[in-house]
Design a protein around this motif. Sequence first.
Motif, PDB file in Angstrom:
ATOM      1  N   SER A 160      41.745 111.572  54.866  1.00 19.72           N
ATOM      2  CA  SER A 160      41.358 110.987  53.584  1.00 19.72           C
ATOM      3  C   SER A 160      39.879 111.220  53.348  1.00 19.72           C
ATOM      4  CB  SER A 160      41.695 109.495  53.512  1.00 19.72           C
ATOM      5  OG  SER A 160      40.687 108.704  54.063  1.00 19.72           O
ATOM      6  N   ILE A 161      39.530 111.421  52.080  1.00 20.70           N
ATOM      7  CA  ILE A 161      38.144 111.617  51.674  1.00 20.70           C
ATOM      8  C   ILE A 161      37.916 110.792  50.415  1.00 20.70           C
ATOM      9  CG2 ILE A 161      36.371 113.278  51.002  1.00 20.70           C
ATOM     10  CD1 ILE A 161      38.139 115.457  52.343  1.00 20.70           C
ATOM     11  N   THR A 162      36.946 109.884  50.489  1.00 18.55           N
ATOM     12  CA  THR A 162      36.606 109.069  49.322  1.00 18.55           C
ATOM     13  C   THR A 162      35.135 109.252  48.983  1.00 18.55           C
ATOM     14  OG1 THR A 162      36.093 107.113  50.660  1.00 18.55           O
ATOM     15  CG2 THR A 162      38.350 107.314  49.845  1.00 18.55           C
ATOM     16  N   GLN A 163      34.829 109.101  47.700  1.00 21.80           N
ATOM     17  CA  GLN A 163      33.444 109.157  47.241  1.00 21.80           C
ATOM     18  C   GLN A 163      33.202 107.971  46.340  1.00 21.80           C
ATOM     19  OE1 GLN A 163      31.481 112.940  46.517  1.00 21.80           O
ATOM     20  NE2 GLN A 163      31.026 112.220  44.455  1.00 21.80           N
ATOM     21  N   GLU A 164      32.208 107.178  46.704  1.00 26.28           N
ATOM     22  CA  GLU A 164      31.900 105.960  45.952  1.00 26.28           C
ATOM     23  C   GLU A 164      33.147 105.087  45.787  1.00 26.28           C
ATOM     24  OE1 GLU A 164      28.652 105.110  44.655  1.00 26.28           O
ATOM     25  OE2 GLU A 164      28.127 106.699  46.044  1.00 26.28           O
ATOM     26  N   ASP A 173      41.119 110.233  69.438  1.00 22.40           N
ATOM     27  CA  ASP A 173      42.068 110.800  68.465  1.00 22.40           C
ATOM     28  C   ASP A 173      41.715 110.581  67.001  1.00 22.40           C
ATOM     29  OD1 ASP A 173      42.556 108.089  68.304  1.00 22.40           O
ATOM     30  OD2 ASP A 173      44.702 108.241  68.598  1.00 22.40           O
ATOM     31  N   SER A 174      40.601 109.894  66.701  1.00 26.35           N
ATOM     32  CA  SER A 174      40.230 109.678  65.300  1.00 26.35           C
ATOM     33  C   SER A 174      38.715 109.584  65.151  1.00 26.35           C
ATOM     34  CB  SER A 174      40.900 108.421  64.746  1.00 26.35           C
ATOM     35  OG  SER A 174      40.441 107.277  65.427  1.00 26.35           O
ATOM     36  N   MET A 175      38.264 109.903  63.937  1.00 27.88           N
ATOM     37  CA  MET A 175      36.832 109.885  63.651  1.00 27.88           C
ATOM     38  C   MET A 175      36.630 109.554  62.173  1.00 27.88           C
ATOM     39  SD  MET A 175      34.001 112.936  64.239  1.00 27.88           S
ATOM     40  CE  MET A 175      35.111 114.246  63.770  1.00 27.88           C
ATOM     41  N   ASN A 176      35.616 108.740  61.885  1.00 20.35           N
ATOM     42  CA  ASN A 176      35.222 108.427  60.518  1.00 20.35           C
ATOM     43  C   ASN A 176      33.767 108.822  60.344  1.00 20.35           C
ATOM     44  OD1 ASN A 176      37.747 107.274  60.141  1.00 20.35           O
ATOM     45  ND2 ASN A 176      37.018 105.203  60.457  1.00 20.35           N
ATOM     46  N   LEU A 177      33.494 109.611  59.301  1.00 16.26           N
ATOM     47  CA  LEU A 177      32.150 110.081  59.020  1.00 16.26           C
ATOM     48  C   LEU A 177      31.678 109.558  57.669  1.00 16.26           C
ATOM     49  CD1 LEU A 177      32.522 113.857  60.006  1.00 16.26           C
ATOM     50  CD2 LEU A 177      31.595 111.992  61.405  1.00 16.26           C
ATOM     51  N   ASP A 235      36.297 105.985  45.503  1.00 23.25           N
ATOM     52  CA  ASP A 235      37.434 106.644  44.851  1.00 23.25           C
ATOM     53  C   ASP A 235      37.920 107.818  45.694  1.00 23.25           C
ATOM     54  OD1 ASP A 235      37.318 104.954  42.592  1.00 23.25           O
ATOM     55  OD2 ASP A 235      35.783 106.236  41.671  1.00 23.25           O
ATOM     56  N   THR A 236      39.237 107.971  45.804  1.00 22.48           N
ATOM     57  CA  THR A 236      39.818 109.088  46.544  1.00 22.48           C
ATOM     58  C   THR A 236      39.556 110.386  45.796  1.00 22.48           C
ATOM     59  OG1 THR A 236      41.552 107.658  47.414  1.00 22.48           O
ATOM     60  CG2 THR A 236      41.970 110.026  47.478  1.00 22.48           C
ATOM     61  N   LEU A 237      39.041 111.379  46.487  1.00 22.61           N
ATOM     62  CA  LEU A 237      38.814 112.679  45.854  1.00 22.61           C
ATOM     63  C   LEU A 237      40.143 113.380  45.615  1.00 22.61           C
ATOM     64  CD1 LEU A 237      35.703 114.086  47.760  1.00 22.61           C
ATOM     65  CD2 LEU A 237      35.787 112.943  45.551  1.00 22.61           C
ATOM     66  N   LYS A 238      40.229 114.101  44.543  1.00 28.37           N
ATOM     67  CA  LYS A 238      41.466 114.777  44.169  1.00 28.37           C
ATOM     68  C   LYS A 238      41.532 116.166  44.812  1.00 28.37           C
ATOM     69  CE  LYS A 238      41.794 112.328  39.750  1.00 28.37           C
ATOM     70  NZ  LYS A 238      42.203 111.119  40.307  1.00 28.37           N
ATOM     71  N   ILE A 239      41.514 116.172  46.136  1.00 27.22           N
ATOM     72  CA  ILE A 239      41.689 117.412  46.892  1.00 27.22           C
ATOM     73  C   ILE A 239      42.675 117.120  48.018  1.00 27.22           C
ATOM     74  CG2 ILE A 239      39.370 118.289  46.399  1.00 27.22           C
ATOM     75  CD1 ILE A 239      38.614 117.500  49.272  1.00 27.22           C
ATOM     76  N   ASP A 240      43.288 118.178  48.517  1.00 24.99           N
ATOM     77  CA  ASP A 240      44.194 118.033  49.653  1.00 24.99           C
ATOM     78  C   ASP A 240      43.346 117.923  50.913  1.00 24.99           C
ATOM     79  OD1 ASP A 240      46.134 118.116  51.587  1.00 24.99           O
ATOM     80  OD2 ASP A 240      46.919 120.085  51.013  1.00 24.99           O
ATOM     81  N   PRO A 241      43.291 116.745  51.555  1.00 28.08           N
ATOM     82  CA  PRO A 241      42.419 116.596  52.721  1.00 28.08           C
ATOM     83  C   PRO A 241      42.804 117.490  53.895  1.00 28.08           C
ATOM     84  CG  PRO A 241      43.813 114.661  52.465  1.00 28.08           C
ATOM     85  CD  PRO A 241      44.024 115.529  51.256  1.00 28.08           C
ATOM     86  N   LYS A 242      44.049 117.959  53.940  1.00 31.87           N
ATOM     87  CA  LYS A 242      44.491 118.824  55.046  1.00 31.87           C
ATOM     88  C   LYS A 242      43.725 120.143  55.094  1.00 31.87           C
ATOM     89  CE  LYS A 242      49.141 117.018  54.790  1.00 31.87           C
ATOM     90  NZ  LYS A 242      50.490 117.317  54.339  1.00 31.87           N
ATOM     91  N   ILE A 243      43.104 120.521  53.994  1.00 28.78           N
ATOM     92  CA  ILE A 243      42.340 121.769  53.928  1.00 28.78           C
ATOM     93  C   ILE A 243      41.008 121.623  54.672  1.00 28.78           C
ATOM     94  CG2 ILE A 243      41.143 123.327  52.328  1.00 28.78           C
ATOM     95  CD1 ILE A 243      43.327 122.640  50.276  1.00 28.78           C
ATOM     96  N   VAL A 244      40.496 120.404  54.768  1.00 34.04           N
ATOM     97  CA  VAL A 244      39.186 120.144  55.371  1.00 34.04           C
ATOM     98  C   VAL A 244      39.346 119.996  56.880  1.00 34.04           C
ATOM     99  CG1 VAL A 244      37.203 118.604  55.388  1.00 34.04           C
ATOM    100  CG2 VAL A 244      38.426 119.037  53.242  1.00 34.04           C
ATOM    101  N   LYS A 245      38.691 120.908  57.637  1.00 34.94           N
ATOM    102  CA  LYS A 245      38.867 120.946  59.089  1.00 34.94           C
ATOM    103  C   LYS A 245      37.545 121.210  59.803  1.00 34.94           C
ATOM    104  CE  LYS A 245      43.532 122.673  58.610  1.00 34.94           C
ATOM    105  NZ  LYS A 245      44.501 123.699  58.898  1.00 34.94           N
ATOM    106  N   LEU A 298      32.981 109.166  52.326  1.00 31.90           N
ATOM    107  CA  LEU A 298      33.580 108.785  53.606  1.00 31.90           C
ATOM    108  C   LEU A 298      34.737 109.724  53.909  1.00 31.90           C
ATOM    109  CD1 LEU A 298      33.682 104.905  53.163  1.00 31.90           C
ATOM    110  CD2 LEU A 298      31.980 106.254  54.375  1.00 31.90           C
ATOM    111  N   MET A 299      34.776 110.214  55.140  1.00 33.96           N
ATOM    112  CA  MET A 299      35.844 111.112  55.556  1.00 33.96           C
ATOM    113  C   MET A 299      36.472 110.567  56.826  1.00 33.96           C
ATOM    114  SD  MET A 299      35.614 115.204  56.506  1.00 33.96           S
ATOM    115  CE  MET A 299      34.718 115.559  55.010  1.00 33.96           C
TER     116      MET A 299
END
Length: 124
Positions: free
Chosen positions: A34-38, A103-107, A40-50, A117-118
């Motif tokens: 998941s990726i949020t900005q301010e 197994d998990s990370m929040n940035l 709100d969830t960003l309208k992108i497929d988070p699976k692409i971000v690696k 937030l990612m």
Amino acid sequence: MQTKLVIVAFLIFVGLSCSPYRQKDLIGDWQAISITQEGDTLKIDPKIVKFTFNKDEGYTFRSTLNYQESGTYYIINKQLFTMDTLNRASTEKIVEILQLSPDSMNLKMNDAGKERLMKLKKVH
């Protein structure tokens, strides 16, 4: 008495220099879930971000629109520093590690003054 002061000073130094996160927990392949900005969830497929972090302090990052980075990284306290050596005009980037487990990370990062937030999961 002097020996006790040296020992106390050493323990304080060690305590301040220890990072709450271990590099060995960062090593591996990570995929955004998941990726949020301010807020709100960003309208992108988070699976692409690696991300991939290697033992030799090398990393790669892939995102939308075929964006890619590759370079070096290190951790100090709760901050992850990356230096992209693939793109010539790149500068060192710093993101805050909010949480890192095997197994998990929040940035937490800043994108043009907006908080992003990612959340990621380890895939290998």
